[in-house]
Write an enzyme that holds these catalytic residues in place. Structure first.
Site, PDB file in Angstrom:
ATOM      1  N   VAL A 104       1.078  -0.997  -0.569  1.00 38.18           N
ATOM      2  CA  VAL A 104       0.106   0.179   0.094  1.00 38.18           C
ATOM      3  C   VAL A 104       0.830   1.364  -0.023  1.00 38.18           C
ATOM      4  O   VAL A 104       0.524   2.540  -0.554  1.00 38.18           O
ATOM      5  CB  VAL A 104      -0.880  -0.171   1.086  1.00 38.18           C
ATOM      6  CG1 VAL A 104      -1.474   0.994   1.175  1.00 38.18           C
ATOM      7  CG2 VAL A 104      -2.101  -1.273   0.652  1.00 38.18           C
ATOM      8  N   GLU A 105       1.753   1.090   0.809  1.00 41.03           N
ATOM      9  CA  GLU A 105       2.590   2.482   1.024  1.00 41.03           C
ATOM     10  C   GLU A 105       3.639   2.811  -0.717  1.00 41.03           C
ATOM     11  O   GLU A 105       3.774   4.163  -0.985  1.00 41.03           O
ATOM     12  CB  GLU A 105       3.642   2.046   2.697  1.00 41.03           C
ATOM     13  CG  GLU A 105       2.943   2.134   3.169  1.00 41.03           C
ATOM     14  CD  GLU A 105       2.414   4.102   4.078  1.00 41.03           C
ATOM     15  OE1 GLU A 105       2.337   4.911   3.016  1.00 41.03           O
ATOM     16  OE2 GLU A 105       1.704   4.149   4.899  1.00 41.03           O
TER      17      GLU A 105
END
Length: 201
Positions: A104-105
């Site tokens: 996600v990051e």
């Protein structure tokens, strides 16, 4: 037993933050930041994580196949997975959770930089280097970034009594909202899950 230890760690962190606030005249928010700074300063270390060769091979083969879409080179995948497993294990985190956070990051881009300046795989803010007295640390180095990111997430998990959604929101700076933590949970469920994590609030 593990839940009791997590509760004890959380209580100690809250007591430490309260003590810091009372001692130094800090606001609760500043006291939490100081508690996290002290936690990072005392826990950024390096070590190996696999004790059993068979367990290592099973996990690495499984995760390597899942990571192919982000990291095409097999040797690079295995090296990264070993680093992730080690950093997660040192921080008492499920490696699969850390993989979901990284997806996600940064989508596994070690050179990723956010619009607010967060860097690397786990999107760590550079000010933490100075906060813990390590200004020369390179956050695009995977080992360094993983150590910072996993320790920060560990801190928030302890502070939030092991509640994943709240800890992830704090990690992302979006406390009180579920958008980020829902994304991490979805990534974990769709791509990295091997055993259960408690996602209930």
């Amino acid at each position: 037993m593990l839940q009791r230890l997590a509760q004890l760690s959380s209580a100690l962190l809250l007591i430490a933050a309260g003590h810091i606030a009372a001692q130094d005249g800090l606001s609760p928010g500043d006291a939490q930041r100081e508690a996290l700074r002290q936690f990072l300063e005392s826990n950024i270390v390096a070590s190996e994580s696999f004790d059993d060769r068979f367990d290592a091979e099973v996990w690495l083969v499984d995760m390597s196949a899942r990571l192919t879409r982000y990291v095409p080179d097999a040797d690079s995948r295995l090296q990264l997975l070993r680093q992730i497993h080690a950093a997660a294990s040192r921080s008492s985190l499920a490696p699969e959770l850390v993989l979901a956070v990284i997806e996600v990051e940064s989508h596994f881009d070690r050179f990723a930089v956010s619009r607010v300046g967060a860097q690397g795989l786990m999107q760590v803010m550079p000010f933490w280097k100075n906060e813990i007295g390590r200004p020369d640390d390179n956050l695009t180095d995977n080992l360094t970034n993983l150590d910072y990111g996993c320790r920060i997430l560990q801190f928030y998990l302890q502070r939030e009594d092991g509640v994943l959604h709240r800890a992830l929101a704090a990690y992302n700076g979006s406390s009180g909202r579920r958008v980020y933590s829902d994304k991490v949970e979805l990534a974990w469920r769709e791509h990295w899950r091997t055993s259960n994590l408690n996602w209930s609030d």
